[in-house]
Design an enzyme around this catalytic site. Structure first.
Site, PDB file in Angstrom:
ATOM      1  N   SER A  90       5.544 -59.542  99.307  1.00  0.00           N
ATOM      2  CA  SER A  90       4.053 -60.905  99.550  1.00  0.00           C
ATOM      3  C   SER A  90       3.661 -60.990 100.645  1.00  0.00           C
ATOM      4  O   SER A  90       2.786 -62.110 100.632  1.00  0.00           O
ATOM      5  CB  SER A  90       4.932 -62.364  98.734  1.00  0.00           C
ATOM      6  OG  SER A  90       6.008 -62.306  99.997  1.00  0.00           O
ATOM      7  N   THR A 192       4.412 -66.333 101.317  1.00  0.00           N
ATOM      8  CA  THR A 192       3.858 -66.385 102.844  1.00  0.00           C
ATOM      9  C   THR A 192       5.042 -66.510 103.623  1.00  0.00           C
ATOM     10  O   THR A 192       5.703 -67.308 103.657  1.00  0.00           O
ATOM     11  CB  THR A 192       2.632 -67.766 102.295  1.00  0.00           C
ATOM     12  OG1 THR A 192       2.395 -67.719 101.858  1.00  0.00           O
ATOM     13  CG2 THR A 192       2.219 -67.368 103.921  1.00  0.00           C
ATOM     14  N   THR A 210      -0.581 -63.430 104.025  1.00  0.00           N
ATOM     15  CA  THR A 210       0.250 -63.018 102.369  1.00  0.00           C
ATOM     16  C   THR A 210      -0.540 -62.310 102.335  1.00  0.00           C
ATOM     17  O   THR A 210      -2.011 -61.803 102.831  1.00  0.00           O
ATOM     18  CB  THR A 210       0.399 -64.227 102.115  1.00  0.00           C
ATOM     19  OG1 THR A 210       0.923 -64.186 100.923  1.00  0.00           O
ATOM     20  CG2 THR A 210      -1.277 -65.255 101.795  1.00  0.00           C
ATOM     21  N   ARG A 220      -9.898 -64.673  94.538  1.00  0.00           N
ATOM     22  CA  ARG A 220      -8.951 -65.768  94.485  1.00  0.00           C
ATOM     23  C   ARG A 220      -8.096 -66.239  95.934  1.00  0.00           C
ATOM     24  O   ARG A 220      -7.896 -65.213  96.203  1.00  0.00           O
ATOM     25  CB  ARG A 220      -7.434 -66.367  93.208  1.00  0.00           C
ATOM     26  CG  ARG A 220      -6.749 -67.084  93.458  1.00  0.00           C
ATOM     27  CD  ARG A 220      -5.796 -66.797  94.425  1.00  0.00           C
ATOM     28  NE  ARG A 220      -4.351 -67.539  94.650  1.00  0.00           N
ATOM     29  CZ  ARG A 220      -3.238 -68.528  95.336  1.00  0.00           C
ATOM     30  NH1 ARG A 220      -3.605 -67.391  96.254  1.00  0.00           N
ATOM     31  NH2 ARG A 220      -2.736 -68.933  95.309  1.00  0.00           N
ATOM     32  N   THR A 243       3.929 -72.519 102.437  1.00  0.00           N
ATOM     33  CA  THR A 243       4.294 -71.609 101.797  1.00  0.00           C
ATOM     34  C   THR A 243       4.189 -71.824 100.364  1.00  0.00           C
ATOM     35  O   THR A 243       4.305 -73.653  99.828  1.00  0.00           O
ATOM     36  CB  THR A 243       5.879 -71.146 101.914  1.00  0.00           C
ATOM     37  OG1 THR A 243       5.765 -69.637 101.247  1.00  0.00           O
ATOM     38  CG2 THR A 243       6.662 -71.572 101.801  1.00  0.00           C
ATOM     39  N   GLY A 244       3.802 -71.371  99.310  1.00  0.00           N
ATOM     40  CA  GLY A 244       4.200 -71.281  97.537  1.00  0.00           C
ATOM     41  C   GLY A 244       2.642 -71.655  97.645  1.00  0.00           C
ATOM     42  O   GLY A 244       2.137 -71.545  97.806  1.00  0.00           O
TER      43      GLY A 244
HETATM   44  N1  GLY Z   1       0.141 -69.584  99.717  1.00  0.00           N
HETATM   45  C1  GLY Z   1       0.060 -68.404  99.723  1.00  0.00           C
HETATM   46  C2  GLY Z   1      -0.687 -68.647  98.609  1.00  0.00           C
HETATM   47  O1  GLY Z   1      -0.645 -69.406  97.596  1.00  0.00           O
HETATM   48  O2  GLY Z   1      -1.897 -67.526  98.606  1.00  0.00           O
END
Ligand code: GLY
Length: 333
Positions: A90, A192, A210, A220, A243-244
Site C-alpha cells: 500500500s 497509508t 501511499t 484517482r 489512513t483509510g
Molecule cells: N488513504 C489513502 C487513500 O485513500 O488514497
C-alpha cells in the site's frame, strides 16, 4: 512480524487498547480555563507515532531523534523505510496498482513552521515522501502532480524504477479476472503510512505516503497528499494523520479537524474520536463498508488513535519502548 500474526500473539504480549494511553502527567489549567494534561517531558520526548504496525519505520525515526535530529528528518526517514519495503502493498515500491496496472504514489510532508510539500500521482519513484520534501524546500509551490512531479524528481537526482513487483502484478492479474470496481480499503490490511514526531526541542513534523486505493480509477487521488486532509501539523498545538478511504477524509478535512479540536481543548484521543464521529454520523453514511483511522499527538506528547472498525493500530516509540497499540474503534459488534 506482519499484522495478522501480531494480532494472534497480542494477548500473550499484553498489548492494550490505545484508550487512555496518554502519559502519566499532572493536571493543569490552560488560559481559557480548560483542564489539560501536562506530561513529564523528560520521559515524553522525543517520540514518534505511525499508523499501523511499522516498528522498523518508527525505529529508524527514533534513531534520528535520539541522535538529536529534527522531527522533519525523522518522519521522512521513517516513511522511507516502508516505501522501500516491497512486502507492503500500500506504499512505495510494491504498492498495488490502479485498475490499468500503474502504481501511482501520493505523499506529503509538513514541518514545524507550517511549510509543506506534496506529490500527487507520482510514477516510478519509490521515495515519494522525499520528493514531497524537495517540493517544500526547493520550489515556491506546495504540490506537484503527475509528469511534472516525476520530471522534478528526476532533475533532483531520484532514480526511476518499476514499482510494480511480481507479487503486486500477480494480485492485480487475479483482481482483473472479475474486476469488480469496489473501492473499499481492506480494513485488515495496512494502508497509508502516516508518521508524526516530536524532537528533543519539542518541535513537531509529520509525513504520509501511499499508493492509494488498490485498483483505483486511473487518475484517482485520495487524502494523503492533501494538506489538512491526510496530514496537518501545527507546532503550537499538535499534529494528526489519517489512513483509510481517502474520499471520506477529504470530505471532512479530517487531519485539520483533529488538530483544531485539540486547539479547543480536546485530548488527542477525544479529537480522533470526534473526527471519526463526523464521518459515521452523517446522514446515509456508508461507514460499514469502509475504514478510516486517525492518529494524533499534542504538544505535550500525549497521543491518541481511533478508527471506524476494529484492527486499526498505531505504532508508538517513546523512551525505550517501540510497540504496536491496538486502537479503540467506533463499530462495536
Ligand atoms: N488513504 C489513502 C487513500 O485513500 O488514497
Amino acid at each position: 512480524m506482519r499484522r495478522r500474526n501480531f494480532l494472534k500473539n497480542a494477548s500473550l504480549t499484553g498489548v492494550g487498547l490505545a484508550v487512555g494511553n496518554s502519559l502519566k502527567g499532572c493536571q493543569d489549567i490552560s488560559p481559557d480555563g480548560k483542564k489539560v494534561v501536562v506530561s513529564d517531558k523528560k520521559t515524553a520526548l522525543p517520540l514518534v507515532i505511525a499508523t499501523w504496525h511499522v516498528i522498523d519505520a518508527t525505529a529508524r525515526a527514533m534513531e534520528i531523534l535520539q541522535a538529536g535530529g529534527t522531527a522533519l528528518d525523522a518522519v521522512e526517514q521513517g516513511c522511507m523505510v516502508e516505501e522501500a519495503n516491497e512486502k507492503g502493498q500500500s506504499v512505495g515500491k510494491g504498492g498495488l496498482p490502479d485498475r490499468d496496472g500503474n502504481v501511482t504514489l501520493d505523499a506529503c510532508i509538513m514541518d514545524k513552521h507550517g511549510n509543506c510539500g506534496s506529490v500527487v500521482y507520482l510514477k516510478n519513484i519509490t521515495h515519494a515522501v522525499s520528493v514531497a520534501r524537495k517540493v517544500m524546500e526547493d520550489t515556491p509551490h506546495v504540490m506537484l502532480a503527475g509528469e511534472g512531479a516525476k520530471n522534478f524528481a528526476l532533475k533532483k537526482g531520484f532514480q526511476p524504477e518499476s514499482l510494480l513487483t511480481e507479487a503486486s502484478k500477480e494480485a492485480w492479474e487475479k483482481w482483473k479476472v472479475e474486476a469488480q470496481y469496489n473501492p473499499i480499503i481492506n480494513i485488515e490490511n495496512h494502508d497509508t503510512i502516516g508518521m508524526l514526531a516530536i524532537d528533543k526541542n519539542g518541535d513537531i513534523s509529520g509525513a504520509c505516503t501511499t499508493s492509494g486505493l488498490a485498483y483505483k480509477m486511473a487518475g484517482r487521488v485520495g487524502d494523503s497528499p492533501i494538506i489538512g486532509s491526510g496530514l496537518f501539523v501545527d507546532n503550537e498545538i499538535g499534529a494528526a494523520v489519517a489512513t483509510g478511504l481517502g474520499e471520506e477524509v477529504v470530505k471532512t478535512v479530517g487531519s485539520f479537524l483533529v488538530v483544531e479540536l485539540m486547539r479547543q481543548g480536546k485530548t488527542p484521543q477525544e479529537a480522533c474520536e470526534e473526527a471519526i464521529k463526523r464521518i459515521v454520523q452523517k446522514p446515509n453514511s456508508d461507514f460499514n463498508n469502509f475504514q478510516v483511522g486517525y492518529i494524533a499527538v499534542n504538544k505535550h506528547g500525549d497521543t491518541g488513535s481511533y478508527s471506524i472498525h476494529q484492527w486499526f493500530s498505531m505504532t508508538k516509540y517513546q523512551g525505550s519502548v517501540n510497540q504496536q497499540i491496538q486502537s479503540d474503534y467506533f463499530k462495536k459488534a
